[in-house]
Design a protein around this motif. Structure first.
Motif, PDB file in Angstrom:
ATOM      1  N   UNK A 105      -0.138   5.820  -8.959  1.00 29.32           N
ATOM      2  CA  UNK A 105       0.619   6.182  -7.649  1.00 29.32           C
ATOM      3  C   UNK A 105       0.421   7.766  -7.753  1.00 29.32           C
ATOM      4  N   UNK A 106       0.077   8.347  -6.936  1.00 27.52           N
ATOM      5  CA  UNK A 106       0.002   9.853  -6.797  1.00 27.52           C
ATOM      6  C   UNK A 106      -0.621  10.331  -7.527  1.00 27.52           C
ATOM      7  N   UNK A 107      -1.772   9.891  -7.908  1.00 29.00           N
ATOM      8  CA  UNK A 107      -2.583  10.539  -9.184  1.00 29.00           C
ATOM      9  C   UNK A 107      -2.251  10.279 -10.375  1.00 29.00           C
ATOM     10  N   UNK A 121       8.868  -3.009 -10.273  1.00 23.71           N
ATOM     11  CA  UNK A 121       9.267  -2.101  -9.244  1.00 23.71           C
ATOM     12  C   UNK A 121       9.063  -0.583  -9.482  1.00 23.71           C
ATOM     13  N   UNK A 122       9.229   0.372  -8.537  1.00 20.16           N
ATOM     14  CA  UNK A 122       8.826   1.631  -8.854  1.00 20.16           C
ATOM     15  C   UNK A 122       9.949   2.401  -7.988  1.00 20.16           C
ATOM     16  N   UNK A 123      10.284   3.456  -8.758  1.00 15.62           N
ATOM     17  CA  UNK A 123      11.469   4.220  -8.101  1.00 15.62           C
ATOM     18  C   UNK A 123      10.962   5.685  -8.070  1.00 15.62           C
ATOM     19  N   UNK A 162      -0.637  -7.336  -5.742  1.00 17.91           N
ATOM     20  CA  UNK A 162      -1.000  -5.977  -5.198  1.00 17.91           C
ATOM     21  C   UNK A 162       0.351  -5.376  -4.899  1.00 17.91           C
ATOM     22  N   UNK A 163       1.657  -6.289  -5.042  1.00 20.72           N
ATOM     23  CA  UNK A 163       2.923  -5.633  -4.752  1.00 20.72           C
ATOM     24  C   UNK A 163       3.780  -5.566  -6.090  1.00 20.72           C
ATOM     25  N   UNK A 217       2.350   1.745   0.112  1.00 20.89           N
ATOM     26  CA  UNK A 217       3.006   2.913  -0.458  1.00 20.89           C
ATOM     27  C   UNK A 217       2.141   3.780  -1.164  1.00 20.89           C
ATOM     28  N   UNK A 218       0.873   3.643  -1.597  1.00 21.95           N
ATOM     29  CA  UNK A 218      -0.046   4.085  -2.430  1.00 21.95           C
ATOM     30  C   UNK A 218       0.199   3.653  -3.880  1.00 21.95           C
ATOM     31  N   UNK A 219       0.498   2.564  -4.206  1.00 19.12           N
ATOM     32  CA  UNK A 219       0.487   1.922  -5.373  1.00 19.12           C
ATOM     33  C   UNK A 219      -0.625   1.082  -5.710  1.00 19.12           C
TER      34      UNK A 219
END
Length: 307
Positions: A295-297, A246-248, A277-278, A261-263
């Motif tokens: 994510x986000x670069x 999971x990502x926070x 993928x998730x 979500x861009x991940x």
């Protein structure tokens, strides 16, 4: 012409007279004889009935004057009483209120207006036909289940694709899982940065989705340090077969994130563990592998051991 003066009366008379005509007139008047001559001056002195005639003339003149004065003073009242006042001309008729007259016929007489025949039917009026369909007060029936024109599209960054929705039970609302990669406005999807998002269309209780891949430079979050993984190092026992990564973001809650979500997830050794993928890690063998989340670069890493 010569004249003589009478020695008796002292009047002068013409020499055409043998004797004084004035004396003869005086003598004739005195004795009541008829006069043989007229015009003597003595006639002016004898009394006559001329005074009565003058009085009559004076009376007539008074009457005439009184009539004139009376007419001037009371002529209008008298004319109104006997109905002989001059009639005033009637004003010309108003052209706007005058009904048009029918032209005279060939014999010079104006034709009479036609008399409506009560037995004749009234002229028919053609109904007005409208091209618009009739409006019904009944609510429209659903046209079928909600569906999208496409379920998977690819667009370059900076361009716009079109999705259309059909069916459903009401108004359709649109949303994007990551507006930084692709936004949606009433079905118009605009790519902004490289990545994958999910476009969702909802109507009533129905929901349909479309996967949108945007080609171009990947999206870079302006604050990449705010992302964290729920694990940075862990071991799966022989009894365990999977683990959900999971990502926070920032101080938010732990969430399952993927391309929407861009991940982007990856495993350095799929012979030890694979990842979906998730972010679902699945054991495939024994050993160690590196799980990465981009994510986000920023790339986040987690070491996973399989026993």
């Amino acid at each position: 012409m010569a004249t003589h003066r009478c020695p008796k009366c002292g009047e002068e008379y013409s020499d055409t007279y043998r004797s004084c005509p004035f004396c003869e007139e005086e003598d004739a008047i005195k004795h009541g004889r008829p006069l043989r001559r007229r015009g003597g001056r003595r006639l002016e002195k004898r009394p006559s009935g001329s005074g009565g005639a003058g009085g009559i003339m004076l009376l007539l003149m008074c009457v005439i004057i009184l009539c004139v004065v009376g007419y001037v003073a009371f002529g209008d009242d008298v004319a109104d009483a006997v109905g002989i006042r001059d009639a005033q001309p009637a004003p010309p008729p108003d052209a706007s209120q005058t009904e048009p007259q029918a032209p005279p016929s060939s014999d010079g007489q104006t034709p009479e207006p036609p008399v409506p025949n009560e037995d004749e039917p009234a002229p028919s009026v053609d109904p007005v036909i409208s091209d618009e369909p009739p409006v019904s007060d009944e609510p429209a029936e659903p046209s079928g289940p909600l569906a999208l024109s496409q379920t998977d599209i690819t667009i370059p960054a900076g361009e716009t694709g079109r999705l259309t929705a059909s069916g459903g039970s009401g108004e359709v609302t649109w949303s994007s899982s990551n507006p930084e990669i692709a936004s949606v406005d009433n079905g118009a999807v605009t790519g902004k940065a490289g990545g994958t998002v999910t476009i969702t269309a909802s109507s009533g209780e129905e929901t349909v989705t479309c996967q949108v891949k945007v080609e171009g430079e990947p999206w870079v979050d302006p604050n990449p340090s705010i992302y964290r993984l729920n694990r940075e190092d862990f071991t799966l026992s022989s009894s365990e077969t999977s683990w959900q990564m999971k990502v926070k973001k920032d101080n938010g809650k732990w969430e399952i994130m993927g391309p929407n979500e861009g991940v982007t997830w990856a495993s350095s050794n799929t012979g030890v563990a694979s990842i979906s993928e998730t972010g679902l890690v699945t054991k495939t063998g024994k050993g160690t592998t590196q799980i990465t989340a981009t994510v986000g670069g920023v790339t986040l890493e987690c070491t996973v051991r399989m026993s």
